[in-house]
Design an enzyme around this catalytic site. Structure first.
Site, PDB file in Angstrom:
ATOM      1  N   GLU A   1     -17.740   6.645  13.888  1.00 54.48           N
ATOM      2  CA  GLU A   1     -17.256   5.725  12.847  1.00 54.48           C
ATOM      3  C   GLU A   1     -16.932   6.540  11.614  1.00 54.48           C
ATOM      4  O   GLU A   1     -17.748   7.388  11.213  1.00 54.48           O
ATOM      5  CB  GLU A   1     -18.364   4.745  12.465  1.00 54.48           C
ATOM      6  CG  GLU A   1     -18.450   3.536  13.314  1.00 54.48           C
ATOM      7  CD  GLU A   1     -19.586   2.651  12.831  1.00 54.48           C
ATOM      8  OE1 GLU A   1     -19.983   2.719  11.654  1.00 54.48           O
ATOM      9  OE2 GLU A   1     -20.091   1.895  13.659  1.00 54.48           O
TER      10      GLU A   1
ATOM     11  N   ARG B   1     -37.055  11.749   3.934  1.00 51.52           N
ATOM     12  CA  ARG B   1     -38.081  12.751   3.623  1.00 51.52           C
ATOM     13  C   ARG B   1     -37.548  14.180   3.760  1.00 51.52           C
ATOM     14  O   ARG B   1     -38.313  15.124   3.624  1.00 51.52           O
ATOM     15  CB  ARG B   1     -39.266  12.590   4.581  1.00 51.52           C
ATOM     16  CG  ARG B   1     -40.150  11.430   4.282  1.00 51.52           C
ATOM     17  CD  ARG B   1     -40.937  11.692   2.992  1.00 51.52           C
ATOM     18  NE  ARG B   1     -41.925  10.655   2.774  1.00 51.52           N
ATOM     19  CZ  ARG B   1     -43.181  10.729   3.208  1.00 51.52           C
ATOM     20  NH1 ARG B   1     -43.610  11.761   3.892  1.00 51.52           N
ATOM     21  NH2 ARG B   1     -44.013   9.752   2.953  1.00 51.52           N
TER      22      ARG B   1
ATOM     23  N   HIS C   1     -29.721   5.032  11.840  1.00 48.85           N
ATOM     24  CA  HIS C   1     -30.969   4.831  11.094  1.00 48.85           C
ATOM     25  C   HIS C   1     -32.123   5.677  11.612  1.00 48.85           C
ATOM     26  O   HIS C   1     -33.181   5.736  10.975  1.00 48.85           O
ATOM     27  CB  HIS C   1     -31.297   3.343  10.999  1.00 48.85           C
ATOM     28  CG  HIS C   1     -30.250   2.634  10.188  1.00 48.85           C
ATOM     29  ND1 HIS C   1     -29.923   3.048   8.918  1.00 48.85           N
ATOM     30  CD2 HIS C   1     -29.393   1.618  10.491  1.00 48.85           C
ATOM     31  CE1 HIS C   1     -28.935   2.288   8.456  1.00 48.85           C
ATOM     32  NE2 HIS C   1     -28.593   1.426   9.394  1.00 48.85           N
TER      33      HIS C   1
ATOM     34  N   THR D   1     -24.501  -1.085   3.655  1.00 48.19           N
ATOM     35  CA  THR D   1     -23.923  -0.849   4.970  1.00 48.19           C
ATOM     36  C   THR D   1     -22.465  -1.299   4.883  1.00 48.19           C
ATOM     37  O   THR D   1     -22.042  -1.807   3.845  1.00 48.19           O
ATOM     38  CB  THR D   1     -24.714  -1.613   6.060  1.00 48.19           C
ATOM     39  OG1 THR D   1     -24.128  -1.349   7.336  1.00 48.19           O
ATOM     40  CG2 THR D   1     -24.726  -3.116   5.824  1.00 48.19           C
ATOM     41  N   THR D   2     -21.699  -1.092   5.964  1.00 42.67           N
ATOM     42  CA  THR D   2     -20.283  -1.442   5.920  1.00 42.67           C
ATOM     43  C   THR D   2     -20.123  -2.938   5.613  1.00 42.67           C
ATOM     44  O   THR D   2     -20.644  -3.780   6.337  1.00 42.67           O
ATOM     45  CB  THR D   2     -19.614  -1.122   7.276  1.00 42.67           C
ATOM     46  OG1 THR D   2     -20.043   0.173   7.669  1.00 42.67           O
ATOM     47  CG2 THR D   2     -18.112  -1.160   7.161  1.00 42.67           C
TER      48      THR D   2
ATOM     49  N   HIS E   1     -22.075  -5.455  14.242  1.00 42.06           N
ATOM     50  CA  HIS E   1     -22.620  -5.550  12.890  1.00 42.06           C
ATOM     51  C   HIS E   1     -23.549  -6.748  12.784  1.00 42.06           C
ATOM     52  O   HIS E   1     -23.139  -7.877  13.026  1.00 42.06           O
ATOM     53  CB  HIS E   1     -21.546  -5.637  11.799  1.00 42.06           C
ATOM     54  CG  HIS E   1     -22.010  -4.973  10.535  1.00 42.06           C
ATOM     55  ND1 HIS E   1     -22.908  -5.555   9.698  1.00 42.06           N
ATOM     56  CD2 HIS E   1     -21.749  -3.752  10.027  1.00 42.06           C
ATOM     57  CE1 HIS E   1     -23.171  -4.720   8.705  1.00 42.06           C
ATOM     58  NE2 HIS E   1     -22.489  -3.612   8.884  1.00 42.06           N
TER      59      HIS E   1
ATOM     60  N   GLU F   1     -12.684  -3.554  16.711  1.00 43.08           N
ATOM     61  CA  GLU F   1     -14.078  -4.002  16.741  1.00 43.08           C
ATOM     62  C   GLU F   1     -14.171  -5.152  15.763  1.00 43.08           C
ATOM     63  O   GLU F   1     -13.915  -4.997  14.565  1.00 43.08           O
ATOM     64  CB  GLU F   1     -15.029  -2.865  16.344  1.00 43.08           C
ATOM     65  CG  GLU F   1     -16.486  -3.342  16.372  1.00 43.08           C
ATOM     66  CD  GLU F   1     -17.495  -2.232  16.140  1.00 43.08           C
ATOM     67  OE1 GLU F   1     -17.252  -1.085  16.562  1.00 43.08           O
ATOM     68  OE2 GLU F   1     -18.538  -2.526  15.522  1.00 43.08           O
TER      69      GLU F   1
ATOM     70  N   HIS G   1     -22.056   6.996  12.271  1.00 44.90           N
ATOM     71  CA  HIS G   1     -21.130   6.871  11.140  1.00 44.90           C
ATOM     72  C   HIS G   1     -21.381   8.066  10.227  1.00 44.90           C
ATOM     73  O   HIS G   1     -22.443   8.167   9.605  1.00 44.90           O
ATOM     74  CB  HIS G   1     -21.412   5.552  10.409  1.00 44.90           C
ATOM     75  CG  HIS G   1     -20.464   5.256   9.293  1.00 44.90           C
ATOM     76  ND1 HIS G   1     -20.487   4.072   8.592  1.00 44.90           N
ATOM     77  CD2 HIS G   1     -19.455   5.968   8.739  1.00 44.90           C
ATOM     78  CE1 HIS G   1     -19.548   4.083   7.661  1.00 44.90           C
ATOM     79  NE2 HIS G   1     -18.910   5.242   7.731  1.00 44.90           N
TER      80      HIS G   1
ATOM     81  N   ARG H   1     -20.880   9.241   7.034  1.00 44.94           N
ATOM     82  CA  ARG H   1     -20.440   8.714   5.737  1.00 44.94           C
ATOM     83  C   ARG H   1     -20.141   9.852   4.780  1.00 44.94           C
ATOM     84  O   ARG H   1     -20.727  10.936   4.878  1.00 44.94           O
ATOM     85  CB  ARG H   1     -21.523   7.814   5.122  1.00 44.94           C
ATOM     86  CG  ARG H   1     -21.830   6.573   5.930  1.00 44.94           C
ATOM     87  CD  ARG H   1     -22.831   5.713   5.172  1.00 44.94           C
ATOM     88  NE  ARG H   1     -22.177   5.003   4.105  1.00 44.94           N
ATOM     89  CZ  ARG H   1     -21.789   3.732   4.153  1.00 44.94           C
ATOM     90  NH1 ARG H   1     -22.030   3.011   5.223  1.00 44.94           N
ATOM     91  NH2 ARG H   1     -21.181   3.170   3.141  1.00 44.94           N
TER      92      ARG H   1
ATOM     93  N   GLY I   1     -27.036  -1.260  16.057  1.00 45.01           N
ATOM     94  CA  GLY I   1     -27.828  -0.160  15.531  1.00 45.01           C
ATOM     95  C   GLY I   1     -29.150  -0.573  14.935  1.00 45.01           C
ATOM     96  O   GLY I   1     -30.216  -0.356  15.518  1.00 45.01           O
ATOM     97  N   HIS I   2     -29.094  -1.216  13.772  1.00 44.73           N
ATOM     98  CA  HIS I   2     -30.300  -1.459  12.979  1.00 44.73           C
ATOM     99  C   HIS I   2     -31.388  -2.179  13.773  1.00 44.73           C
ATOM    100  O   HIS I   2     -32.553  -1.777  13.748  1.00 44.73           O
ATOM    101  CB  HIS I   2     -29.920  -2.243  11.714  1.00 44.73           C
ATOM    102  CG  HIS I   2     -31.048  -2.392  10.755  1.00 44.73           C
ATOM    103  ND1 HIS I   2     -31.839  -3.515  10.711  1.00 44.73           N
ATOM    104  CD2 HIS I   2     -31.537  -1.543   9.820  1.00 44.73           C
ATOM    105  CE1 HIS I   2     -32.761  -3.362   9.783  1.00 44.73           C
ATOM    106  NE2 HIS I   2     -32.600  -2.171   9.222  1.00 44.73           N
TER     107      HIS I   2
ATOM    108  N   ASN J   1     -25.966   2.481  18.073  1.00 45.99           N
ATOM    109  CA  ASN J   1     -25.741   3.188  16.807  1.00 45.99           C
ATOM    110  C   ASN J   1     -27.080   3.775  16.341  1.00 45.99           C
ATOM    111  O   ASN J   1     -28.046   3.035  16.125  1.00 45.99           O
ATOM    112  CB  ASN J   1     -25.182   2.190  15.776  1.00 45.99           C
ATOM    113  CG  ASN J   1     -24.917   2.845  14.430  1.00 45.99           C
ATOM    114  OD1 ASN J   1     -25.711   3.641  13.945  1.00 45.99           O
ATOM    115  ND2 ASN J   1     -23.808   2.497  13.812  1.00 45.99           N
TER     116      ASN J   1
ATOM    117  N   ARG K   1     -25.539  10.028   3.817  1.00 46.88           N
ATOM    118  CA  ARG K   1     -26.870   9.466   3.565  1.00 46.88           C
ATOM    119  C   ARG K   1     -27.739   9.456   4.827  1.00 46.88           C
ATOM    120  O   ARG K   1     -28.949   9.391   4.737  1.00 46.88           O
ATOM    121  CB  ARG K   1     -26.767   8.058   2.975  1.00 46.88           C
ATOM    122  CG  ARG K   1     -26.221   7.035   3.944  1.00 46.88           C
ATOM    123  CD  ARG K   1     -26.320   5.640   3.381  1.00 46.88           C
ATOM    124  NE  ARG K   1     -25.343   5.383   2.343  1.00 46.88           N
ATOM    125  CZ  ARG K   1     -24.921   4.159   2.020  1.00 46.88           C
ATOM    126  NH1 ARG K   1     -25.436   3.109   2.641  1.00 46.88           N
ATOM    127  NH2 ARG K   1     -24.004   3.975   1.106  1.00 46.88           N
ATOM    128  N   HIS K   2     -27.105   9.447   5.997  1.00 47.94           N
ATOM    129  CA  HIS K   2     -27.937   9.521   7.216  1.00 47.94           C
ATOM    130  C   HIS K   2     -27.421  10.608   8.172  1.00 47.94           C
ATOM    131  O   HIS K   2     -27.967  11.691   8.229  1.00 47.94           O
ATOM    132  CB  HIS K   2     -28.132   8.144   7.878  1.00 47.94           C
ATOM    133  CG  HIS K   2     -26.945   7.219   7.895  1.00 47.94           C
ATOM    134  ND1 HIS K   2     -25.708   7.592   8.370  1.00 47.94           N
ATOM    135  CD2 HIS K   2     -26.829   5.916   7.504  1.00 47.94           C
ATOM    136  CE1 HIS K   2     -24.891   6.571   8.280  1.00 47.94           C
ATOM    137  NE2 HIS K   2     -25.525   5.532   7.730  1.00 47.94           N
TER     138      HIS K   2
END
Ligand code: PXP
Length: 242
Positions: free
Chosen positions: A72, A20, A12, A102-103, A192, A153, A45, A47, A214-215, A9, A51-52
């Site tokens: 996602e 920025r 991020h 996050t989710t 997750h 999942e 994802h 969203r 991901g993270h 994922n 946001r990302h």
């Protein structure tokens, strides 16, 4: 035992860019590097608050990547229309709240049965393999099968975040849920909160097909690349004084 797959994922990577509003780091570049390193699929994802990941990122990934794209998304008409146009290989339906970091928690499939079944049907008709992100809960797994999903999942967030006392209980719930979903004919993924410390316990569950992480991977990548990044900047500065 069969090989377990890794879906990376890259949300991020886009978070670092959006914070920025720069043109870097480029999520597509991260995805290509992940593919080169052995990632089996790339997850993003899209969203509602953007946001990302942006629509442009998802479109580029779909055009360029050689490995499957897992989109996602929330169960909304706008996202369904987007996915049906884009046709990623996989869609994972998740709950979405604007305020969340996050989710949080799995999709309430049994509580939204008709809506989720309709989404599964539309995406399937577009040739997309649908997965539902659910808590390790027998009712949600039965509802996912009923809704016509091809996969679930299993949410590992509670297992990942809980203290030592409860971790065994959360792990057992995941093991039982994975087995139940697998035995009912669903493909079973998990994800997750998985990181370099806790991944092996989950990866060892034999019925699991793929983990989505991901993270922890993006965070690790920042540190692994720090020495090179600093050395390149120093070199440029020194060159300017030659
Ligand atoms: N699976 C789902 C459904 C998610 O929503 C997320 C977070 O975007 C992940 C997996 C990956 O979680 P993490 O970033 O904690 O590895």
């Amino acid at each position: 035992m069969q090989r377990i797959l890794l879906g990376v994922n890259i949300d991020h990577v886009a978070t670092l860019r959006q914070v920025r509003k720069t043109s870097y780091p480029e999520p597509l570049q991260a995805a290509l590097l992940a593919e080169q390193a052995g990632a089996d699929s790339i997850t993003v994802h899209l969203r509602e608050d953007r946001r990302h990941i942006q629509e442009r990122d998802v479109t580029l990934l779909k055009e360029v990547m050689g490995i499957p794209l897992n989109l996602e998304m929330a169960v909304t008409d706008a996202m369904l229309a987007f996915a049906e146009r884009l046709k990623p290989e996989y869609c994972c339906l998740v709950p979405e709240k604007r305020e969340e970091l996050t989710t949080e928690g799995g999709l309430d499939v049994s509580g939204r049965q008709a809506q989720v079944a309709h989404a599964c049907q539309s995406l399937k008709a577009a040739g997309i393999l649908v997965s539902l992100f659910v808590d390790p809960d027998a009712e949600q797994i039965a509802a996912s099968r009923e809704a016509g999903a091809a996969a679930v999942e299993i949410h590992t967030g509670r297992y990942a975040d809980t203290g030592d006392d409860e971790r065994g209980i959360e792990l057992e719930k995941i093991i039982q849920a994975v087995r139940l979903a697998h035995d009912s004919g669903l493909r079973v993924n998990a994800g997750h909160g998985l990181n370099y410390r806790n991944v092996q316990t989950i990866a060892g569950i034999p019925e699991l097909h793929e983990l989505n992480i991901g993270h922890a991977i993006v965070a690790r990548a920042v540190l692994c690349g720090m020495m090179q990044a600093v050395a390149e900047m120093k070199q440029l500065m020194n060159q300017a004084r030659m």
